[in-house]
Scaffold this active site. Structure first.
Site, PDB file in Angstrom:
ATOM      1  N   GLY A   1      21.101  39.808 -57.910  1.00 12.83           N
ATOM      2  CA  GLY A   1      20.006  39.081 -58.544  1.00 12.83           C
ATOM      3  C   GLY A   1      19.260  39.854 -59.609  1.00 12.83           C
ATOM      4  O   GLY A   1      18.125  39.513 -59.954  1.00 12.83           O
ATOM      5  N   LYS A   2      19.887  40.893 -60.175  1.00 20.55           N
ATOM      6  CA  LYS A   2      19.232  41.718 -61.191  1.00 20.55           C
ATOM      7  C   LYS A   2      18.868  40.896 -62.431  1.00 20.55           C
ATOM      8  O   LYS A   2      17.729  40.948 -62.904  1.00 20.55           O
ATOM      9  CB  LYS A   2      20.138  42.880 -61.605  1.00 20.55           C
ATOM     10  CG  LYS A   2      20.465  43.853 -60.516  1.00 20.55           C
ATOM     11  CD  LYS A   2      21.432  44.920 -60.980  1.00 20.55           C
ATOM     12  CE  LYS A   2      22.720  44.397 -61.557  1.00 20.55           C
ATOM     13  NZ  LYS A   2      23.541  43.586 -60.632  1.00 20.55           N
TER      14      LYS A   2
ATOM     15  N   GLU B   1      22.197  44.498 -68.493  1.00 20.75           N
ATOM     16  CA  GLU B   1      23.469  45.221 -68.391  1.00 20.75           C
ATOM     17  C   GLU B   1      23.372  46.607 -69.039  1.00 20.75           C
ATOM     18  O   GLU B   1      24.230  47.033 -69.819  1.00 20.75           O
ATOM     19  CB  GLU B   1      24.611  44.416 -69.010  1.00 20.75           C
ATOM     20  CG  GLU B   1      24.823  43.042 -68.394  1.00 20.75           C
ATOM     21  CD  GLU B   1      25.313  43.061 -66.947  1.00 20.75           C
ATOM     22  OE1 GLU B   1      25.579  44.151 -66.389  1.00 20.75           O
ATOM     23  OE2 GLU B   1      25.428  41.966 -66.363  1.00 20.75           O
TER      24      GLU B   1
ATOM     25  N   CYS C   1      28.551  45.956 -48.013  1.00 26.13           N
ATOM     26  CA  CYS C   1      27.665  46.975 -47.450  1.00 26.13           C
ATOM     27  C   CYS C   1      28.421  48.312 -47.454  1.00 26.13           C
ATOM     28  O   CYS C   1      29.622  48.360 -47.728  1.00 26.13           O
ATOM     29  CB  CYS C   1      27.243  46.601 -46.030  1.00 26.13           C
ATOM     30  SG  CYS C   1      28.589  46.691 -44.826  1.00 26.13           S
TER      31      CYS C   1
END
Length: 188
Positions: A25-26, A93, A181
Site C-alpha cells: 500500500g505504499k 518508486e 512473511c
C-alpha cells in the site's frame, strides 16, 4: 546543482519516506497524503521514474486503481529544475532513481518543501534496494507498511519473485511477485 537553503525560518521542509514490500500500500498511502495536501490548497508536484509504465505512462496508480497525475522523469536532478514555487513534492518508486535522489530530497527540504517519497526498501533477494537505505537515513519521518503473506496470512515484509532469475529491476505485478512473511520467504 546546489540550491541555496531556506534558513530564514519562514517555512521548514522535511522528508517523509513510505516503504515496505510489494502490495503493502505504499503508492496508495503516497496518493492519500498528496490528495490531502491538495485539499489544503498546497501546491503539489509529483514525480515518478519514466521506466514505470505498468499502469499508466504518466499517472501514479495504486494496485487499488487510485491514481494521481505525475511527471515521469529520467533522473532525480530534473526534480530540482521542475520544483518551482511548490509546497509538497511526491516521488513514487524511489528505488528506481539514481544515486542523487537523497541529495535532491535534502536540497528540497532545505528549500522548505515537504518531500514525500515512496519505494521498496528491499529487492526480491531481500537486499536493500537502490537509494532507499540512504533516503531512510535522511528521513525525518518513516512509515513502514506491510502486506499480507499469500502463504500463511501473517504480515509480509518481503517481495518474493516467483522465478528468481533475471535482473534486479523487473517490473511486474502478481504474475511475477507475491508478498511473503520472513518465514515463508526463506522457506521458498
Amino acid at each position: 546543482m546546489f540550491i541555496e537553503p531556506n534558513l530564514s525560518g519562514e517555512r521548514r521542509g522535511w522528508i517523509e519516506v513510505i516503504c515496505g514490500s510489494m502490495f503493502s500500500g505504499k503508492t496508495e498511502e503516497l496518493i492519500r497524503r498528496l490528495k490531502r495536501a491538495k485539499i489544503a490548497n498546497l501546491k503539489v508536484e509529483i514525480f515518478k521514474p519514466a521506466i514505470d509504465i505498468r499502469y499508466h505512462e504518466q499517472n501514479i496508480v495504486s494496485h487499488d486503481e487510485n491514481s494521481i497525475i505525475s511527471t515521469p522523469i529520467d533522473n532525480s536532478q530534473t526534480i530540482l529544475l521542475l520544483a518551482n514555487d511548490v509546497d509538497v513534492i511526491g516521488i513514487d518508486e524511489a528505488q528506481f532513481f539514481d544515486d542523487m535522489l537523497p541529495e535532491v530530497c535534502d536540497q528540497l527540504a532545505l528549500r522548505g518543501i515537504r518531500v514525500i517519497v515512496a519505494g521498496l526498501d528491499m529487492d526480491y533477494l531481500a537486499k536493500p534496494f537502490g537509494q532507499m537505505p540512504n533516503l531512510l537515513a535522511k528521513a525525518d519521518y518513516i512509515t513502514k507498511l506491510h502486506a499480507i503473506c499469500v502463504k500463511c496470512g501473517n504480515i509480509a515484509n518481503y517481495s518474493y519473485r516467483k522465478e528468481a532469475k533475471g535482473p534486479q529491476v523487473l517490473l511486474g505485478e502478481k504474475d511475477v511477485y507475491e508478498p511473503r512473511c520472513r518465514h515463508c520467504y526463506y522457506e521458498r
